[in-house]
Every structure is written in structure tokens, then in C-alpha cells.
Design a protein around this motif. Structure first.
Motif, PDB file in Angstrom:
ATOM      1  N   ILE A 100       0.930  -1.088  -0.418  1.00 30.64           N
ATOM      2  CA  ILE A 100       0.099  -0.091   0.145  1.00 30.64           C
ATOM      3  C   ILE A 100       0.900   1.389   0.011  1.00 30.64           C
ATOM      4  CG2 ILE A 100      -1.861   1.439   1.431  1.00 30.64           C
ATOM      5  CD1 ILE A 100      -2.521  -1.512   2.361  1.00 30.64           C
ATOM      6  N   ILE A 101       0.696   1.909  -0.794  1.00 33.74           N
ATOM      7  CA  ILE A 101       1.710   3.256  -1.241  1.00 33.74           C
ATOM      8  C   ILE A 101       0.590   4.647  -1.341  1.00 33.74           C
ATOM      9  CG2 ILE A 101       3.129   4.157  -2.857  1.00 33.74           C
ATOM     10  CD1 ILE A 101       3.365   1.123  -3.876  1.00 33.74           C
ATOM     11  N   ARG A 102       0.376   4.996   0.153  1.00 35.34           N
ATOM     12  CA  ARG A 102      -0.317   6.199   0.521  1.00 35.34           C
ATOM     13  C   ARG A 102       0.704   7.491   0.644  1.00 35.34           C
ATOM     14  NH1 ARG A 102      -2.773   3.172   5.142  1.00 35.34           N
ATOM     15  NH2 ARG A 102      -1.002   3.659   6.596  1.00 35.34           N
ATOM     16  N   ASN A 103      -0.658   8.628  -0.570  1.00 37.24           N
ATOM     17  CA  ASN A 103      -0.142   9.554   1.390  1.00 37.24           C
ATOM     18  C   ASN A 103       1.052  10.416   0.596  1.00 37.24           C
ATOM     19  OD1 ASN A 103      -2.793   9.197   2.044  1.00 37.24           O
ATOM     20  ND2 ASN A 103      -2.269   8.801   4.277  1.00 37.24           N
ATOM     21  N   ASN A 115      -3.795   8.538  -3.066  1.00 38.22           N
ATOM     22  CA  ASN A 115      -3.613   9.367  -2.352  1.00 38.22           C
ATOM     23  C   ASN A 115      -2.770  10.428  -3.079  1.00 38.22           C
ATOM     24  OD1 ASN A 115      -6.521   9.873  -1.442  1.00 38.22           O
ATOM     25  ND2 ASN A 115      -5.856   9.805   0.100  1.00 38.22           N
ATOM     26  N   LEU A 116      -2.160  10.166  -3.993  1.00 35.23           N
ATOM     27  CA  LEU A 116      -1.176  10.465  -5.183  1.00 35.23           C
ATOM     28  C   LEU A 116      -1.230  11.881  -5.582  1.00 35.23           C
ATOM     29  CD1 LEU A 116       1.188   7.155  -6.080  1.00 35.23           C
ATOM     30  CD2 LEU A 116       0.515   8.492  -3.661  1.00 35.23           C
ATOM     31  N   THR A 117       0.007  13.201  -5.795  1.00 34.20           N
ATOM     32  CA  THR A 117      -1.097  13.959  -6.367  1.00 34.20           C
ATOM     33  C   THR A 117      -0.446  14.625  -7.264  1.00 34.20           C
ATOM     34  OG1 THR A 117       0.986  15.417  -4.567  1.00 34.20           O
ATOM     35  CG2 THR A 117      -1.468  15.351  -4.340  1.00 34.20           C
ATOM     36  N   ARG A 118       1.319  13.686  -7.996  1.00 34.59           N
ATOM     37  CA  ARG A 118       1.689  14.186  -8.398  1.00 34.59           C
ATOM     38  C   ARG A 118       2.387  13.042  -9.813  1.00 34.59           C
ATOM     39  NH1 ARG A 118       6.551  17.694  -7.639  1.00 34.59           N
ATOM     40  NH2 ARG A 118       4.444  19.085  -6.688  1.00 34.59           N
ATOM     41  N   TYR A 119       2.580  13.039 -12.001  1.00 38.06           N
ATOM     42  CA  TYR A 119       2.478  11.997 -11.875  1.00 38.06           C
ATOM     43  C   TYR A 119       3.882  11.623 -11.655  1.00 38.06           C
ATOM     44  CZ  TYR A 119       4.803  15.468 -15.691  1.00 38.06           C
ATOM     45  OH  TYR A 119       5.591  16.125 -15.720  1.00 38.06           O
ATOM     46  N   SER A 120       4.241  10.343 -12.067  1.00 37.81           N
ATOM     47  CA  SER A 120       5.722   9.673 -12.191  1.00 37.81           C
ATOM     48  C   SER A 120       6.026   9.696 -13.853  1.00 37.81           C
ATOM     49  CB  SER A 120       5.300   8.450 -11.955  1.00 37.81           C
ATOM     50  OG  SER A 120       4.829   8.541 -10.334  1.00 37.81           O
ATOM     51  N   TYR A 137      -3.035  -5.334 -11.869  1.00 37.93           N
ATOM     52  CA  TYR A 137      -3.442  -6.172 -11.411  1.00 37.93           C
ATOM     53  C   TYR A 137      -3.704  -5.260  -9.589  1.00 37.93           C
ATOM     54  CZ  TYR A 137      -2.558 -10.205 -13.680  1.00 37.93           C
ATOM     55  OH  TYR A 137      -2.380 -11.347 -14.586  1.00 37.93           O
ATOM     56  N   ASN A 138      -3.618  -3.967  -9.790  1.00 38.88           N
ATOM     57  CA  ASN A 138      -2.984  -2.767  -8.368  1.00 38.88           C
ATOM     58  C   ASN A 138      -4.109  -1.982  -8.722  1.00 38.88           C
ATOM     59  OD1 ASN A 138       0.081  -3.146  -8.062  1.00 38.88           O
ATOM     60  ND2 ASN A 138      -0.270  -2.389 -10.587  1.00 38.88           N
ATOM     61  N   LYS A 139      -4.493  -1.376  -7.667  1.00 43.01           N
ATOM     62  CA  LYS A 139      -6.248   0.160  -7.382  1.00 43.01           C
ATOM     63  C   LYS A 139      -5.005   1.484  -7.017  1.00 43.01           C
ATOM     64  CE  LYS A 139      -8.868  -3.422  -4.621  1.00 43.01           C
ATOM     65  NZ  LYS A 139      -9.294  -3.389  -3.103  1.00 43.01           N
ATOM     66  N   PHE A 140      -5.728   1.815  -8.382  1.00 43.01           N
ATOM     67  CA  PHE A 140      -4.951   2.845  -8.309  1.00 43.01           C
ATOM     68  C   PHE A 140      -7.058   4.327  -7.496  1.00 43.01           C
ATOM     69  CE2 PHE A 140      -2.057   1.272 -10.884  1.00 43.01           C
ATOM     70  CZ  PHE A 140      -1.241   2.057 -10.998  1.00 43.01           C
ATOM     71  N   ILE A 141      -6.965   4.499  -6.367  1.00 41.27           N
ATOM     72  CA  ILE A 141      -7.165   5.887  -5.920  1.00 41.27           C
ATOM     73  C   ILE A 141      -7.052   6.814  -5.825  1.00 41.27           C
ATOM     74  CG2 ILE A 141      -9.384   5.326  -4.108  1.00 41.27           C
ATOM     75  CD1 ILE A 141      -9.178   3.104  -5.619  1.00 41.27           C
ATOM     76  N   ASN A 142      -8.188   7.744  -6.651  1.00 44.15           N
ATOM     77  CA  ASN A 142      -7.524   9.632  -6.263  1.00 44.15           C
ATOM     78  C   ASN A 142      -5.715   9.567  -6.741  1.00 44.15           C
ATOM     79  OD1 ASN A 142      -8.300  11.924  -5.843  1.00 44.15           O
ATOM     80  ND2 ASN A 142      -7.499  11.441  -4.045  1.00 44.15           N
ATOM     81  N   ALA A 143      -5.031   9.022  -7.233  1.00 43.80           N
ATOM     82  CA  ALA A 143      -4.009   8.988  -7.585  1.00 43.80           C
ATOM     83  C   ALA A 143      -3.286   9.198  -9.006  1.00 43.80           C
ATOM     84  CB  ALA A 143      -3.608   7.263  -7.564  1.00 43.80           C
ATOM     85  N   ALA A 144      -2.667  10.554  -9.117  1.00 40.63           N
ATOM     86  CA  ALA A 144      -1.443  10.576 -10.381  1.00 40.63           C
ATOM     87  C   ALA A 144      -1.035   9.707 -11.103  1.00 40.63           C
ATOM     88  CB  ALA A 144      -0.745  11.517  -9.992  1.00 40.63           C
ATOM     89  N   GLY A 145      -0.499   9.668 -12.463  1.00 37.08           N
ATOM     90  CA  GLY A 145      -0.443   8.353 -13.453  1.00 37.08           C
ATOM     91  C   GLY A 145       0.872   8.706 -13.945  1.00 37.08           C
TER      92      GLY A 145
END
Length: 304
Positions: free
Chosen positions: A132-135, A159-164, A177-185
Motif C-alpha cells: 500500500i503506497i499512500r498519502n 492519494n498521490l498528487t503528482r504523476y510519475s 493487478y493494482n488499485k489506483f485510488i485518487n492517484a496521479a498517473g
């Protein structure tokens, strides 16, 4: 006189008692503080394992992993960076494999990047499973370098604010197979002919594009679910290609899907058109779902 001596002895005894109690309290506080976790920072010079027993690991300064050094993180470990900065500078390998019931947590404290690859080499490898990678700010901040190989599977990015920027990958990128919730791309340029697979991921809510390709090698974006998207979801640069067929968009309206894709239909300087047909009418069975996105009618039929 005897009264004064008695009072003096009594005072000495009480003072000793308070002193002993105070020492014990301070020792208890020290033990409690130590039990809160392990402070880490700086360079790891040899292969190291972070254990569940010593978790959480509190990063006070960027943890640097040189070439030919592997940091292994056990299932269930929590890693926190309460101050701003990068969690990790990786020129070697991070191997963090959790389990379904014991995931590894990386918490960026809402002000940190996670995995920086400045100065990386052809053997730099980021291998994350059931994490889990969050906040945080960015999963991988822009540096002009990135991991030679990235395997991101069964993880939750929240909850990641800036793209990678996944730049100069030589041995492939697997985001599966991941979940990206309210995250940047992810912006993915210059893959040097390596395979790029972004498959069977749930993207719910987005901060900017989900995937932008300026890679010289075709990118496979397939079997993903795009839920509650705003603006551009898939974007193609001035060169490269993207195969985005067989994704679930939460709609069958191709005009609406077209509005979420930026390619040569929008700008003639884009390298090509993004092929997205056929689309899925329901999420792929191997793609994660959230219970909140599922409704069951009175006949027991699932509605997405």
C-alpha cells in the motif's frame, strides 16, 4: 531536635522513592518510545532486511541504496516519512513482497515522494507486490533516470498528487493487478525497446492523465477499469504508440471515451491514434474491483 531529624530522614526517604519512580517512569517512556519503531536514514552499504519485529520504520532522511545492494522488506512492515523529501534513492534493488493478509505500507505523510531513481543503472530494480503506497506526492519523481526494471503488482496506490516519470527503462515495466485510488498517473518516455504492460488495474478517480506515452516502443494498456475519470485519461506524445483495446470505461458512449483520449484526433503533432475498440462491457474478471462500485439487484445479478 529529634523531630527535625525525623523530618529529615522522612524527606530523604520520600526523595529516594520519587527518584526511583522517576527513573522507572523515564525508562518506561524510553521503552515506549523505542517500541514506536526504528528510525532510519542515509546510505545502506550492504544487503539489509527490514523486519516486522522492528516496524514501523520512520525515515528521518532519504534512505540511499547503492548499486549492488538489496533492501528486502518483510510482509506487514510499515514505512513512514513524516518530513518532506524522498523516501528512497535507489541505485540498487528494493524487494518488498507483502501478502494478501499482511501488506507492506509506505506512507508519505502527504509531503514526500516515494522511490527516486536518480543515478540509476541497468540493474536498478524496484519489485513491489502486495504493498500500500499512500498519502504522498509522486510514486517516482522526475529525475531523467528511472529503474531499469519495475514490477508493481497487487498494490494499492492511494492519494498521490503528482504523476510519475518512468524514464529509460531497459528491462521492462510491469504494472499489473493494482488499485489506483485518487492517484496521479505515469509518463513513460524512451523505453529502449523494453516491454511495457499496464494491465488489469483499477483506476478510480484521477489527478491528471492516467498514462501518457512518449515511448519509442508500443505500450500495452489493456483489461483496466477506468472509474470516475475526469479530463484526459490516456495521452500520446509526439512519438510512440499505445494499444488501449479491451478496457472498461464505465460507459459504452464512444463520444465520451473519445473525450478522455488525447491523440492525433486532437493534435496532428501526436505520433498516432490510440486504438481503444473494442471496449469491455464489464470489468475484466482478473481486474480488482471495489465493493462500493458493485450493486446487486433483487435477483442477485451484479451491476457495475
Amino acid at each position: 531536635m529529634l523531630k527535625k531529624m525525623f523530618l529529615g530522614v522522612l524527606f530523604a526517604i520520600l526523595f529516594s522513592v520519587f527518584l526511583i519512580v522517576g527513573i522507572n517512569l523515564n525508562m518506561a517512556k524510553g521503552t515506549e518510545y523505542d517500541s514506536l519503531g526504528t528510525s532510519v536514514g542515509g546510505i545502506i552499504w550492504e544487503n539489509t532486511t527490514w523486519t516486522l519485529e522492528n516496524s514501523p520504520y520512520i525515515i528521518t532522511d532519504t534512505v540511499q541504496i547503492p548499486e549492488d545492494v538489496t533492501l528486502t522488506i518483510e510482509p506487514g512492515v510499515t514505512v513512514i516519512r513524516p518530513t518532506s523529501g524522498d523516501m528512497f534513492l535507489v541505485n540498487g534493488v528494493i524487494y518488498a513482497h507483502g501478502t494478501t493478509g499482511s501488506k507492506i505500507i509506505f506512507d508519505g505523510g502527504e509531503n514526500s515522494n516515494f522511490f527516486c531513481a536518480e543515478g540509476s543503472n541497468e540493474n536498478t530494480f524496484l519489485d513491489l507486490d502486495y504493498c500500500i503506497i499512500r498519502n504522498g506526492i509522486s510514486f517516482c519523481p522526475q529525475t531523467g533516470n528511472t529503474f531499469s526494471h519495475i514490477s508493481l503488482t497487487h498494490c494499492e496506490l492511494i492519494n498521490l498528487t503528482r504523476y510519475s516519470q518512468l524514464y529509460h527503462s531497459k528491462k521492462g515495466i510491469d504494472i499489473l493487478y493494482n488499485k489506483f485510488i485518487n492517484a496521479a498517473g505515469f509518463l513513460i518516455p524512451n523505453s529502449y525497446g523494453s516491454n511495457i504492460y499496464i494491465k488489469n488495474n483499477l483506476f478510480k478517480g484521477n489527478k491528471g492523465f492516467v498514462v501518457e506515452s512518449v515511448s519509442s516502443f508500443p505500450m500495452i494498456v489493456k483489461y483496466n477499469s477506468f472509474i470516475d475519470m475526469e479530463g484526459i485519461v490516456l495521452r500520446l506524445g509526439s512519438y510512440g504508440a499505445m494499444n488501449a483495446t479491451k478496457n472498461y470505461w464505465g460507459t459504452q458512449d464512444t463520444d465520451l471515451i473519445d473525450s478522455m483520449i488525447y491523440d492525433r484526433n486532437d493534435d496532428i503533432t501526436c505520433a498516432d491514434f490510440i486504438e481503444y475498440l473494442p471496449i469491455l462491457t464489464e470489468p475484466h474478471p482478473d481486474t480488482p474491483i471495489l465493493l462500493e462500485d458493485i450493486n446487486v439487484d433483487i435477483n442477485g445479478i451484479f451491476r457495475y
